[in-house]
Enzyme design. Sequence first.
Site, PDB file in Angstrom:
ATOM      1  N   HIS A 162       4.331  -4.314 -12.831  1.00  0.00           N
ATOM      2  CA  HIS A 162       3.347  -3.425 -12.198  1.00  0.00           C
ATOM      3  C   HIS A 162       2.050  -3.442 -12.991  1.00  0.00           C
ATOM      4  CE1 HIS A 162       1.683  -0.097  -9.942  1.00  0.00           C
ATOM      5  NE2 HIS A 162       1.246   0.378 -11.094  1.00  0.00           N
ATOM      6  N   SER A 163       0.941  -3.371 -12.256  1.00  0.00           N
ATOM      7  CA  SER A 163      -0.345  -3.183 -12.900  1.00  0.00           C
ATOM      8  C   SER A 163      -1.091  -2.084 -12.176  1.00  0.00           C
ATOM      9  CB  SER A 163      -1.165  -4.465 -12.850  1.00  0.00           C
ATOM     10  OG  SER A 163      -2.476  -4.189 -13.330  1.00  0.00           O
TER      11      SER A 163
ATOM     12  N   LYS B 206       8.297   3.013  -9.159  1.00  0.00           N
ATOM     13  CA  LYS B 206       8.941   1.778  -9.622  1.00  0.00           C
ATOM     14  C   LYS B 206      10.420   2.021  -9.918  1.00  0.00           C
ATOM     15  CE  LYS B 206       5.993  -1.252  -8.980  1.00  0.00           C
ATOM     16  NZ  LYS B 206       6.303  -2.485  -8.206  1.00  0.00           N
TER      17      LYS B 206
ATOM     18  N   ASP C 209      10.753  -6.234 -12.226  1.00  0.00           N
ATOM     19  CA  ASP C 209       9.489  -6.148 -11.509  1.00  0.00           C
ATOM     20  C   ASP C 209       8.360  -6.052 -12.528  1.00  0.00           C
ATOM     21  OD1 ASP C 209       7.652  -5.940  -9.446  1.00  0.00           O
ATOM     22  OD2 ASP C 209       8.310  -3.959  -8.773  1.00  0.00           O
TER      23      ASP C 209
ATOM     24  N   THR D 203      -2.001  -5.846  -3.548  1.00  0.00           N
ATOM     25  CA  THR D 203      -1.160  -6.998  -3.213  1.00  0.00           C
ATOM     26  C   THR D 203      -0.819  -7.054  -1.724  1.00  0.00           C
ATOM     27  OG1 THR D 203      -0.280  -7.048  -5.438  1.00  0.00           O
ATOM     28  CG2 THR D 203       1.059  -8.070  -3.740  1.00  0.00           C
TER      29      THR D 203
HETATM   30  N1  URA Z   1      -1.447   4.144  -9.643  1.00  0.00           N
HETATM   31  C1  URA Z   1      -0.563   5.057  -9.211  1.00  0.00           C
HETATM   32  O1  URA Z   1       0.327   4.746  -8.447  1.00  0.00           O
HETATM   33  N2  URA Z   1      -0.691   6.333  -9.605  1.00  0.00           N
HETATM   34  C2  URA Z   1      -1.677   6.736 -10.430  1.00  0.00           C
HETATM   35  O2  URA Z   1      -1.718   7.905 -10.753  1.00  0.00           O
HETATM   36  C3  URA Z   1      -2.595   5.777 -10.885  1.00  0.00           C
HETATM   37  C4  URA Z   1      -2.454   4.489 -10.482  1.00  0.00           C
END
Ligand code: URA
Length: 426
Positions: A84-85, A190, A82, A122
């Site tokens: 993540h951003s 995640k 995966d 998303t």
């Molecule tokens: N995204 C998250 O899921 N948690 C955070 O603390 C900051 C961004």
Amino acid sequence: MNPADPRPVIAAIRDGRGLDAAGAALIARGLADGSVSDAQAAAFAMAVLLRGLDGTGRVALTRAMRDSGHVLRWDLPGPVVDKHSPGGIGDTVSLVLTPLVASCGAFVPMISGRGLGHTGGTLDKLEAIPGLRTALAEDAFRRVVTQVGCAIVAAGPDLAPADARLYAIRDESATVGSIDLITASILSKKLAAGLDALVLDVKQGSGAFLRGSEAALALARALVDTAAEAGCRARAYVTDMDQPLARAAGNALELHEAIAVLKGGQGALRDLSLALSSACLALGGGQGDAARALDSGAAAERFARMVAAQGGPSDLLEHPERHLPSAPVVRAVPGHGRVAAIDTEALGHAVVALGGGRLHARDRVDPRVGLAQLLRIGEEATPDRPLALVHAASEAAADAAVATVAAAYLLGDGPGPGPLIRNEVT
Ligand code: URA
Ligand code: CA
């Protein structure tokens, strides 16, 4: 003393003695079952923010929050990966990367979020597709991932519930901005998805959650080290958010951009999607060639299958304009001169003000509205080429957005755009 009393755990962090696995488990369990009070949770968050955790404490907190709910396990004939951003503007990479990586033989069970504040989400973008469902039960999620290779769904209530509670309390207690807490928050969710490998895209610049390069790099490093110690291979990139990634911001408008890239479109969205997809495949041990999968149409075909499997129309790729909603008012933002810099966060706020984003978690979004044909740094605005097009629900909303967007663009001489990928952490 009650053996489940969180106070000694909070006091140890307050006094610089750190957090161990037992203390982290007590806090995470108590956040999930309510035995840790709001006051104790806020004190815990503030102690972590002010004193910091070491690597051991961060891993302990991440693991404990992951294990506060259900952790998925997969048995699939390929790596489970995966991306993540923490979020940006015009960042539609997930919609390109997910089917692209799946079309190369890896599996992508993406559990995603909604937009909050100036960054998009998303799920909101996907839900601009009529009929498409993101609230899949676990057995349906498993079926789509197994059959199609990918799915993008919302988190159920049993995914890292300790984080859901702590995140809300952080928001109310001025404790969001701790790298330890951000790391544990992102990774707990995640890692609960049962990944073999995770690629992280930490945005940096005028539209990012973290504006400075040192903070972004520190978060990237914390994410990679913590994920690896919690048993998931990870790599992070620090990427440019001094301007929107795609030329659009807004839910249906960004979907059009993602579809254009899947059909061969060029630009920064394609470039970053390819780089992050290749990283997912390399880290997961997959074989595929991301550029070939994109250019051959294999990724587009996989996207169409994912959309159909989640309840959307089967011909979205052929006829996006037939299915995606469009705004009644479209207005150009005039300008004259070269784009030197962009206040990207202000563009995000313009989308929120148009109704395309949220100020509060319960707000509904208007999928039709946003900004399109955004000019990029170094490009020239002329009478024939405006700074952007505003897509609005009303003339009044368009007026306000035109003014905000014009003010967000700084015209004149400048150093030109910085590199798309600024750093890599392995
Ligand atoms: N995204 C998250 O899921 N948690 C955070 O603390 C900051 C961004
Ligand atoms: Ca990055």
